[in-house]
Design a protein around this motif. Structure first.
Motif, PDB file in Angstrom:
ATOM      1  N   VAL A  75       0.840  -1.198   0.000  1.00  0.00           N
ATOM      2  CA  VAL A  75       0.000   0.000   0.000  1.00  0.00           C
ATOM      3  C   VAL A  75       0.876   1.250   0.000  1.00  0.00           C
ATOM      4  N   GLY A  76       1.929   1.242   0.836  1.00  0.00           N
ATOM      5  CA  GLY A  76       2.839   2.386   0.849  1.00  0.00           C
ATOM      6  C   GLY A  76       3.515   2.579  -0.495  1.00  0.00           C
ATOM      7  N   GLY A  77       3.963   1.481  -1.092  1.00  0.00           N
ATOM      8  CA  GLY A  77       4.598   1.553  -2.406  1.00  0.00           C
ATOM      9  C   GLY A  77       3.631   1.962  -3.493  1.00  0.00           C
ATOM     10  N   ALA A  78       2.402   1.439  -3.433  1.00  0.00           N
ATOM     11  CA  ALA A  78       1.407   1.763  -4.457  1.00  0.00           C
ATOM     12  C   ALA A  78       1.055   3.250  -4.427  1.00  0.00           C
ATOM     13  N   SER A  79       0.859   3.795  -3.229  1.00  0.00           N
ATOM     14  CA  SER A  79       0.528   5.212  -3.119  1.00  0.00           C
ATOM     15  C   SER A  79       1.679   6.080  -3.634  1.00  0.00           C
ATOM     16  N   ALA A  80       2.899   5.761  -3.189  1.00  0.00           N
ATOM     17  CA  ALA A  80       4.066   6.542  -3.625  1.00  0.00           C
ATOM     18  C   ALA A  80       4.288   6.412  -5.128  1.00  0.00           C
ATOM     19  N   LEU A  81       4.077   5.201  -5.656  1.00  0.00           N
ATOM     20  CA  LEU A  81       4.261   4.965  -7.088  1.00  0.00           C
ATOM     21  C   LEU A  81       3.246   5.749  -7.921  1.00  0.00           C
ATOM     22  N   SER A  82       1.979   5.720  -7.512  1.00  0.00           N
ATOM     23  CA  SER A  82       0.948   6.448  -8.251  1.00  0.00           C
ATOM     24  C   SER A  82       1.170   7.957  -8.182  1.00  0.00           C
ATOM     25  N   ARG A  83       1.622   8.429  -7.041  1.00  0.00           N
ATOM     26  CA  ARG A  83       1.896   9.860  -6.915  1.00  0.00           C
ATOM     27  C   ARG A  83       3.076  10.260  -7.808  1.00  0.00           C
ATOM     28  N   ALA A  84       4.070   9.367  -7.928  1.00  0.00           N
ATOM     29  CA  ALA A  84       5.191   9.640  -8.830  1.00  0.00           C
ATOM     30  C   ALA A  84       4.711   9.695 -10.282  1.00  0.00           C
ATOM     31  N   LEU A  85       3.814   8.778 -10.648  1.00  0.00           N
ATOM     32  CA  LEU A  85       3.268   8.798 -12.011  1.00  0.00           C
ATOM     33  C   LEU A  85       2.431  10.058 -12.233  1.00  0.00           C
ATOM     34  N   GLY A  86       1.705  10.488 -11.179  1.00  0.00           N
ATOM     35  CA  GLY A  86       0.916  11.711 -11.302  1.00  0.00           C
ATOM     36  C   GLY A  86       1.774  12.930 -11.566  1.00  0.00           C
ATOM     37  N   LYS A  87       3.026  12.877 -11.114  1.00  0.00           N
ATOM     38  CA  LYS A  87       3.976  13.965 -11.362  1.00  0.00           C
ATOM     39  C   LYS A  87       4.841  13.687 -12.590  1.00  0.00           C
ATOM     40  N   LYS A  88       4.501  12.617 -13.342  1.00  0.00           N
ATOM     41  CA  LYS A  88       5.191  12.229 -14.586  1.00  0.00           C
ATOM     42  C   LYS A  88       6.657  11.846 -14.341  1.00  0.00           C
ATOM     43  N   ASN A  89       6.944  11.301 -13.166  1.00  0.00           N
ATOM     44  CA  ASN A  89       8.315  10.896 -12.826  1.00  0.00           C
ATOM     45  C   ASN A  89       8.416   9.370 -12.914  1.00  0.00           C
ATOM     46  N   ILE A  90       8.650   8.849 -14.113  1.00  0.00           N
ATOM     47  CA  ILE A  90       8.689   7.406 -14.348  1.00  0.00           C
ATOM     48  C   ILE A  90       9.874   6.762 -13.623  1.00  0.00           C
ATOM     49  N   GLY A  91      11.018   7.425 -13.627  1.00  0.00           N
ATOM     50  CA  GLY A  91      12.192   6.886 -12.954  1.00  0.00           C
ATOM     51  C   GLY A  91      11.952   6.664 -11.472  1.00  0.00           C
ATOM     52  N   ALA A  92      11.318   7.632 -10.824  1.00  0.00           N
ATOM     53  CA  ALA A  92      11.009   7.489  -9.400  1.00  0.00           C
ATOM     54  C   ALA A  92      10.043   6.335  -9.161  1.00  0.00           C
ATOM     55  N   ALA A  93       9.056   6.173 -10.061  1.00  0.00           N
ATOM     56  CA  ALA A  93       8.098   5.077  -9.929  1.00  0.00           C
ATOM     57  C   ALA A  93       8.811   3.723  -9.970  1.00  0.00           C
ATOM     58  N   ARG A  94       9.781   3.593 -10.861  1.00  0.00           N
ATOM     59  CA  ARG A  94      10.520   2.334 -10.964  1.00  0.00           C
ATOM     60  C   ARG A  94      11.387   2.091  -9.724  1.00  0.00           C
ATOM     61  N   ASP A  95      11.990   3.136  -9.219  1.00  0.00           N
ATOM     62  CA  ASP A  95      12.782   2.998  -7.998  1.00  0.00           C
ATOM     63  C   ASP A  95      11.900   2.564  -6.831  1.00  0.00           C
ATOM     64  N   PRO A 303      -4.846   3.916  -6.376  1.00  0.00           N
ATOM     65  CA  PRO A 303      -4.007   4.540  -7.404  1.00  0.00           C
ATOM     66  C   PRO A 303      -4.656   5.767  -8.034  1.00  0.00           C
ATOM     67  N   LEU A 304      -5.956   5.685  -8.271  1.00  0.00           N
ATOM     68  CA  LEU A 304      -6.675   6.798  -8.890  1.00  0.00           C
ATOM     69  C   LEU A 304      -6.694   8.011  -7.967  1.00  0.00           C
ATOM     70  N   LEU A 305      -6.939   7.780  -6.684  1.00  0.00           N
ATOM     71  CA  LEU A 305      -6.953   8.876  -5.713  1.00  0.00           C
ATOM     72  C   LEU A 305      -5.566   9.489  -5.548  1.00  0.00           C
ATOM     73  N   ALA A 306      -4.540   8.631  -5.474  1.00  0.00           N
ATOM     74  CA  ALA A 306      -3.178   9.130  -5.286  1.00  0.00           C
ATOM     75  C   ALA A 306      -2.703   9.930  -6.499  1.00  0.00           C
ATOM     76  N   TYR A 307      -2.988   9.420  -7.700  1.00  0.00           N
ATOM     77  CA  TYR A 307      -2.559  10.087  -8.934  1.00  0.00           C
ATOM     78  C   TYR A 307      -3.220  11.463  -9.060  1.00  0.00           C
ATOM     79  N   THR A 308      -4.540  11.500  -8.879  1.00  0.00           N
ATOM     80  CA  THR A 308      -5.267  12.765  -9.053  1.00  0.00           C
ATOM     81  C   THR A 308      -4.902  13.775  -7.975  1.00  0.00           C
ATOM     82  N   ASP A 309      -4.637  13.305  -6.742  1.00  0.00           N
ATOM     83  CA  ASP A 309      -4.243  14.228  -5.689  1.00  0.00           C
ATOM     84  C   ASP A 309      -2.868  14.820  -5.985  1.00  0.00           C
ATOM     85  N   ALA A 310      -1.925  13.978  -6.427  1.00  0.00           N
ATOM     86  CA  ALA A 310      -0.577  14.468  -6.757  1.00  0.00           C
ATOM     87  C   ALA A 310      -0.613  15.435  -7.939  1.00  0.00           C
ATOM     88  N   ALA A 311      -1.553  15.196  -8.868  1.00  0.00           N
ATOM     89  CA  ALA A 311      -1.676  16.060 -10.045  1.00  0.00           C
ATOM     90  C   ALA A 311      -2.476  17.331  -9.750  1.00  0.00           C
TER      91      ALA A 311
END
Length: 449
Positions: A75-95, A303-311
């Motif tokens: 859950v921690g990884g999923a939230s952080a990953l979706s927020r990274a994608l919301g900020k268009k940071n693919i490298g961070a998502a992979r890390d 993921p949808l909530l995390a992405y939209t909040d980060a964006a």
């Protein structure tokens, strides 16, 4: 999933369509997970032995701990990953994916080793007795010690795949394990086949989760996935690990405290006849139907909530939350009505023993009153996690499973012996939801400023 498909799902697709695209596969995988959990109780119940059914009940609290560990990193990884994608940071998502996976694997192995060393005191604390010990350790050996790491990894990987928008692969992987478990249960449990009893149910679960974890690992390594499990990405552990743990901690803590609450309840009930312990096991399976549905909805929403909040798309986040929670609440109300009306027939599906069925029906009618409250409280906590609101999610998680349960168990058992124990969860959920609503309204006012 391609970048264009991911962007469409999270940014431009109509909210209701996007919510359904995310939650339907997640709910399906949760329903199948529930079915194979019920299958253990059902086929063990066919032995008509309260001792064998009690073994599944006693071990359940330790099994929930596997979910706590997987959620800490999943859950921690999923939230952080979706927020990274919301900020268009693919490298961070992979890390983030790599850090979540490898630290989750280490934690999984460590937990299994520690459980093996301290199985007897842990399981006796959870309600095992001299009468049930042989059956309890036979089931726990397969489910926790040998199969635990696969269970943790399958849930963790499913969360990461949903976080990148690949809900279908996550659902199929979890469903694959569920179907296999259902097929293996009768072959390994029943006397006309392998005749392993509760231990056979544990073996079936371990094998099934192993297959599920293998499939999800292949999906995560696919070229179509944005995830990376490369060890070299652990170089950025210091940057992302605390971020993952901070968001995942409330969810993990809620499940860890659930272990304490379930074990404490089982311990209280173990002072009564063995049939009451077996009945509690049956009820804890039945009342999981609306719980698993709500978890599926929440897992799909995260993921949808995390992405939209980060964006910064707050209106889209709120609309997605409202629609998902309405679905969760509606299903919980349906379950409440069905369980109140058909408690005895439902309990008798798992056990023919009249005394056990009588206990189970009485327990179910009391415990299920918490379900509509839970169906809103759980998505609310997930929304806090998606927003990175650690304090709010932590407060609600601890309230829902933790500080209130054990004092209330003492109080309710004294006021209404045995049956009062079943009113604890409805009381706790009411308090937790009330606090969650107050905290959310405060956040909402700040967003409107």
């Amino acid at each position: 999933m391609t970048d264009a498909e991911r962007l469409s799902l999270f940014e431009s697709m109509p909210v209701r369509t996007a919510v359904r695209r995310q939650i339907v596969p997640a709910v399906i995988s949760q329903m199948i997970a529930l079915i194979y959990s019920l299958a253990d109780t059902y086929f063990v119940g066919l032995l008509n032995s309260p001792v064998q059914t009690a073994a599944v009940t006693v071990t359940y609290s330790s099994f929930v701990m596997l979910t706590a560990i997987s959620n800490l990193f999943g859950v921690g990884g999923a939230s952080a990953l979706s927020r990274a994608l919301g900020k268009k940071n693919i490298g961070a998502a992979r890390d983030i994916a790599a850090v979540s996976f490898w630290f989750g694997l280490v934690a999984a192995v460590l937990f299994s080793v520690l459980f093996a060393l301290f199985a007897r005191p842990i399981l006796y604390l959870a309600g095992a007795t001299d009468e049930t010990w042989t059956a309890v350790i036979g089931y726990a050996r397969w489910v926790i010690i040998l199969g635990g790491p696969c269970t943790i990894l399958s849930t963790l990987l499913a969360n990461l795949l949903r976080a990148e928008g690949n809900a279908k692969a996550a659902s199929f992987g979890m469903s694959l394990g569920g179907v296999l478990n259902i097929l293996l249960d009768p072959l390994l449990i029943l006397p006309q086949f392998a005749d392993l009893g509760a231990a056979g149910a544990g073996l079936a679960t371990a094998l099934s989760n192993g297959v599920s974890a293998a499939y999800l690992l292949c999906a995560a390594l696919s070229r179509r996935s944005v995830l990376s499990l490369a060890v070299r990405r652990l170089e950025r552990t210091r940057l992302y690990l605390m971020r993952i743990l901070k968001v995942g901690l409330p969810s993990a803590l809620q499940y860890a405290l659930t272990v304490v609450a379930i074990a404490a309840q089982a311990k209280f009930v173990s002072r009564y006849p063995t049939e009451a312990v077996a009945a509690l096991g049956i009820v804890k399976k039945l009342d999981q139907l609306p719980l698993y549905f709500s978890i599926g909805v929440s897992s799909g929403l995260l993921p949808l909530l995390a992405y939209t909040d980060a964006a910064g798309s707050y209106d889209r986040r709120r609309a997605a939350f409202r629609h998902g929670t309405a679905i969760s609440f509606g299903f919980a109300v349906f379950c409440l009505a069905a369980f109140e009306l058909f408690a005895e027939p439902l309990a008798s599906v798992f056990m023919r023993d009249t005394v056990t069925v009588t206990y189970a029906a009485a327990f179910l009618r009391r415990m299920v009153t918490a379900m509509p409250l839970m169906s809103v409280a759980y998505p609310m906590i997930i929304q806090f996690q998606a927003m990175g609101r650690v304090r709010e999610s932590l407060v609600c998680s601890i309230l829902r499973k933790g500080v209130l349960d054990i004092p209330l168990l003492f109080l309710m058992d004294a006021l209404v012996p045995l049956y009062g124990l079943m009113w604890v969860q409805p009381i706790v959920d009411l308090i937790s939801l009330s606090v969650a609503v107050v905290l959310y309204l405060r956040i909402r006012r700040k967003e409107q400023v």
